[in-house]
Design an enzyme around this catalytic site. Structure first.
Site, PDB file in Angstrom:
ATOM      1  CG  ASP A  53     -18.567 -37.675  43.547  1.00 11.01           C
ATOM      2  OD1 ASP A  53     -19.202 -37.311  42.544  1.00 11.01           O
ATOM      3  OD2 ASP A  53     -17.322 -37.836  43.541  1.00 11.01           O
ATOM      4  CG  ASP A  92     -20.161 -41.095  41.718  1.00  6.86           C
ATOM      5  OD1 ASP A  92     -19.772 -41.815  40.771  1.00  6.86           O
ATOM      6  OD2 ASP A  92     -20.546 -39.928  41.570  1.00  6.86           O
ATOM      7  CE  LYS A 122     -20.583 -41.705  38.001  1.00  8.43           C
ATOM      8  NZ  LYS A 122     -19.505 -40.747  38.319  1.00  8.43           N
ATOM      9  CD  GLU A 191     -19.549 -34.511  34.285  1.00  8.81           C
ATOM     10  OE1 GLU A 191     -19.391 -35.551  34.940  1.00  8.81           O
ATOM     11  OE2 GLU A 191     -19.831 -33.411  34.805  1.00  8.81           O
TER      12      GLU A 191
HETATM   13  O1  KIV Z   1     -21.712 -37.234  40.778  1.00 12.79           O
HETATM   14  C1  KIV Z   1     -22.487 -37.215  39.820  1.00 12.79           C
HETATM   15  O2  KIV Z   1     -23.654 -36.820  39.910  1.00 12.79           O
HETATM   16  C2  KIV Z   1     -21.986 -37.676  38.527  1.00 12.79           C
HETATM   17  C3  KIV Z   1     -22.801 -37.358  37.315  1.00 12.79           C
HETATM   18  C4  KIV Z   1     -22.672 -35.933  36.986  1.00 12.79           C
HETATM   19  C5  KIV Z   1     -22.456 -38.223  36.160  1.00 12.79           C
HETATM   20  O3  KIV Z   1     -20.938 -38.261  38.462  1.00 12.79           O
END
Ligand code: KIV
Length: 274
Positions: A53, A92, A122, A191
C-alpha cells in the site's frame, strides 16, 4: 494436430519459502505495482513481489498509505500477477479493510486472492490482528504479518520512526511476532526496528522474517522498488540503498526526447510509414 501445453514456471510456495529459511537461503522481496516492473523483477530473480500500500505514496503521491482503497489494491495486484510468473505475489490489505471485523477481513482478503490473483495477503499489527489472521489461514488464505513501524498506524506511532528501542517495546514486538506465528502467518515483515531485536525474533520464530530497516540477520529483505531504483526522493530513510538512479536516467531520456521533438529530429525516416 496435438497442441503442446504451455509450461509456465511454478510460483514459489509457502513451503519453499519455509525451506529457504531452514537452508539459510535469503529471500529477496521487492514491491511492485504494475505488470511491466513485475516482469522485470520476476526475470531478475525476486522471490516475492509485494503489492504494497506504499503505492499510495509512490504512485498516487499521497503523504501516507491511509487513503488507499480495496478496489485500488485489487487492480494493482491484478497487474502484478499478470506481469509475473515465478515470484509469489503478496497483496497488502489497505487501512480499514481488516481492522473493523474478522468477517470484513476475510471478505477483503478473499477478494485479493480471487479477483487480484495474489498468492498471499499482508496485514499490519500483532496480537490485535491475530484473530483475523487465524480465520484467513483456516479459510486457505496464506497470511504475512507486519510488525515494528507499521505505516497504517503512523499517527499513533508519532511519525515514521524506529520502533522497539526500549526493553518494554522490544518485548511487545517479540510477543506479537510469536502471536502471529501461532495464528498461522507463514512469514513476518519487520520494519524499522533495531537489528538485535530483529535477530532475536528471527531466531525465536519458525517462519521466515523479512526485514526492511531491521538489519542483516532477517531471513530476507524487502525494499520499496521506487526507493532502491532511485525514483522516489521525497523521503530518504537510512535503510534504503540506492541500487540505481532511474530518476536521472528518466530525466535525461525525456529531455533528449523533448529536444528532438522541438528540433524536428524525431521522428526520423526510420520511425515513419510510407
Ligand atoms: O507497503 C509497503 O510497501 C510495505 C513495505 C514497506 C514492507 O508494507
Amino acid at each position: 494436430m496435438s497442441q503442446q501445453p504451455v509450461v509456465r514456471p511454478q510460483r514459489l510456495t509457502v513451503q519453499q519459502l519455509r525451506d529457504m529459511k531452514s537452508r539459510g537461503e535469503k529471500i529477496a522481496m521487492v514491491t511492485a505495482y504494475d505488470a511491466t516492473f513485475a516482469r522485470l523483477f520476476d526475470d531478475s530473480g525476486a522471490d516475492m513481489l509485494l503489492v504494497g500500500d506504499s503505492l499510495g505514496m509512490v504512485i498516487q503521491g499521497r503523504d501516507s498509505t491511509l487513503g488507499v482503497t480495496m478496489d485500488q489494491m485489487v487492480y494493482h495486484t491484478q497487474c502484478v500477477a499478470r506481469g509475473s510468473q515465478r515470484a509469489m505475489v503478496v497483496a497488502d490489505m489497505p487501512f480499514m479493510s481488516y481492522q473493523p471485523s474478522v468477517e470484513l477481513a476475510m471478505l477483503n482478503a478473499g477478494r485479493l486472492l480471487a479477483e487480484g490473483k495474489a498468492g498471499a495477503v499482508k496485514l499490519e499489527g500483532g496480537a490485535r490482528v491475530a484473530a483475523a489472521a487465524r480465520a484467513m489461514v483456516a479459510a486457505g488464505i496464506p497470511v504475512v504479518g507486519h510488525l515494528g513501524l507499521t505505516p497504517q498506524s503512523v499517527h499513533t506511532l508519532s511519525g515514521f520512526r524506529v520502533q522497539g528501542r526500549g526493553d518494554k517495546q522490544a518485548a511487545q514486538i517479540l510477543e506479537d511476532a510469536l502471536a502471529l506465528e501461532e495464528a498461522g502467518c507463514f512469514s513476518i515483515v519487520l520494519e524499522t526496528i533495531p537489528a538485535e531485536l530483529a535477530q532475536t525474533i528471527t531466531e525465536r520464530v519458525g517462519v521466515p522474517t523479512i526485514g526492511i530497516g531491521a538489519g542483516a540477520r532477517c531471513d530476507g529483505q524487502v525494499l520499496v522498488c521506487y526507493d532502491y531504483l532511485g525514483l522516489y526522493d521525497q523521503l530518504a530513510p537510512k535503510f534504503v540503498k540506492r541500487f540505481g538512479d532511474l530518476a536521472t536516467a528518466t530525466r535525461e531520456a525525456t529531455r533528449a526526447y523533448v529536444r528532438e521533438v522541438k528540433s524536428g529530429a524525431f521522428p526520423g525516416n526510420e520511425h515513419s510509414f510510407h
